[in-house]
Write a protein that holds these residues in place. Sequence first.
Motif, short mmCIF file in Angstrom:
data_model
loop_
_atom_site.label_atom_id
_atom_site.label_comp_id
_atom_site.label_asym_id
_atom_site.label_seq_id
_atom_site.Cartn_x
_atom_site.Cartn_y
_atom_site.Cartn_z
N VAL A 115 14.38 -9.53 -0.72
CA VAL A 115 15.56 -9.26 -1.85
C VAL A 115 15.69 -7.70 -1.46
CG1 VAL A 115 15.92 -8.94 -4.34
CG2 VAL A 115 14.27 -10.55 -3.57
N ASN A 116 16.99 -7.52 -1.38
CA ASN A 116 17.51 -6.00 -1.00
C ASN A 116 18.61 -5.69 -2.33
OD1 ASN A 116 18.60 -3.77 0.37
ND2 ASN A 116 20.36 -4.87 1.02
N PHE A 117 18.09 -4.65 -2.97
CA PHE A 117 18.97 -4.10 -3.94
C PHE A 117 19.72 -2.76 -3.13
CE2 PHE A 117 15.49 -6.09 -6.18
CZ PHE A 117 16.08 -6.71 -7.01
N PHE A 118 21.11 -2.60 -3.36
CA PHE A 118 21.69 -1.64 -2.60
C PHE A 118 22.91 -0.99 -3.62
CE2 PHE A 118 24.28 -5.25 -1.72
CZ PHE A 118 25.54 -4.84 -1.64
N THR A 119 23.13 0.15 -3.26
CA THR A 119 24.03 0.83 -3.87
C THR A 119 24.97 1.47 -2.91
OG1 THR A 119 23.00 1.51 -5.85
CG2 THR A 119 24.87 2.71 -5.48
N PRO A 120 26.47 1.26 -2.90
CA PRO A 120 27.12 2.20 -1.80
C PRO A 120 27.27 3.47 -2.13
CG PRO A 120 28.18 0.22 -2.78
CD PRO A 120 27.21 0.35 -3.55
N VAL A 121 26.95 4.34 -0.96
CA VAL A 121 26.99 5.71 -1.24
C VAL A 121 27.86 6.65 -0.73
CG1 VAL A 121 24.46 5.88 -2.30
CG2 VAL A 121 24.97 6.06 0.30
N THR A 122 28.46 6.16 0.45
CA THR A 122 29.68 6.75 1.19
C THR A 122 30.98 6.21 0.75
OG1 THR A 122 29.59 5.06 2.96
CG2 THR A 122 27.89 7.20 3.14
N ASP A 123 31.83 7.03 1.04
CA ASP A 123 33.15 6.73 0.62
C ASP A 123 33.59 5.38 1.41
OD1 ASP A 123 33.59 8.82 -1.18
OD2 ASP A 123 34.60 9.99 0.55
N ALA A 124 33.32 5.20 2.46
CA ALA A 124 33.57 3.92 3.26
C ALA A 124 32.96 2.78 2.62
CB ALA A 124 33.22 3.93 4.56
N ALA A 125 31.57 2.82 2.18
CA ALA A 125 30.81 1.82 1.78
C ALA A 125 31.54 1.45 0.34
CB ALA A 125 29.31 2.15 1.68
N ARG A 126 31.84 2.44 -0.49
CA ARG A 126 32.22 2.39 -1.99
C ARG A 126 33.59 1.44 -1.86
NH1 ARG A 126 29.58 7.23 -3.09
NH2 ARG A 126 31.51 8.36 -2.39
N GLN A 127 34.41 1.86 -0.75
CA GLN A 127 35.59 1.07 -0.73
C GLN A 127 35.49 -0.30 -0.26
OE1 GLN A 127 37.95 3.04 2.18
NE2 GLN A 127 38.51 4.84 0.99
N ARG A 128 34.46 -0.77 0.35
CA ARG A 128 34.10 -2.06 0.80
C ARG A 128 33.86 -3.08 -0.33
NH1 ARG A 128 31.23 0.02 5.09
NH2 ARG A 128 29.21 -0.35 4.18
N PHE A 129 33.27 -2.18 -1.44
CA PHE A 129 32.55 -3.28 -2.56
C PHE A 129 33.52 -2.73 -3.94
CE2 PHE A 129 28.99 -3.01 0.35
CZ PHE A 129 28.76 -4.03 0.31
N GLY A 130 34.78 -2.12 -3.82
CA GLY A 130 35.61 -1.88 -4.74
C GLY A 130 34.91 -0.95 -5.83
N ARG A 131 34.16 0.03 -5.35
CA ARG A 131 33.56 1.05 -6.30
C ARG A 131 33.86 2.32 -6.09
NH1 ARG A 131 28.03 -0.77 -8.64
NH2 ARG A 131 28.69 -2.81 -8.97
#
Length: 131
Positions: A115-131
């Motif tokens: 089980v992977n729990f994850f939080t986008p922390v870079t701008d590019a990752a946040r954009q991929r997930f709409g955060r």
Amino acid sequence: MDFISTRIITADVARLVGFYEHVTGVRAAWANEEFAELRTATGTLAIGGVPTVALFAPGSARPAENRSVIVEFLVDDVDATFKGLPEDADVVNEPKTMPWGNRSLLVRDPDGNLVNFFTPVTDAARQRFGR
């Protein structure tokens, strides 16, 4: 076509549901003692007992034998999720930032599924997930 859910087959539905309720904060919707679903806004994790397999194809799925699938949850704060794990959690990797911009925590559920729990922390990752 719409992707609806991922189902885990287990020999102990209540134990596995209890684990996922604890780590996600989502209450399961029980259909009966052999089947429950944890529903989120973007997907459902279904948990079925061994007897449910016979309804589809007897012997086609066996509990606690997965070594190829990772169940993933997008969380607001992966470090807080780590701190909230049960004391006996099987932690594979404590939170760390991955090269693709997610901060990830990898654990095994009581049946040994990753089980992977994850939080986008870079701008590019946040954009991929709409955060």
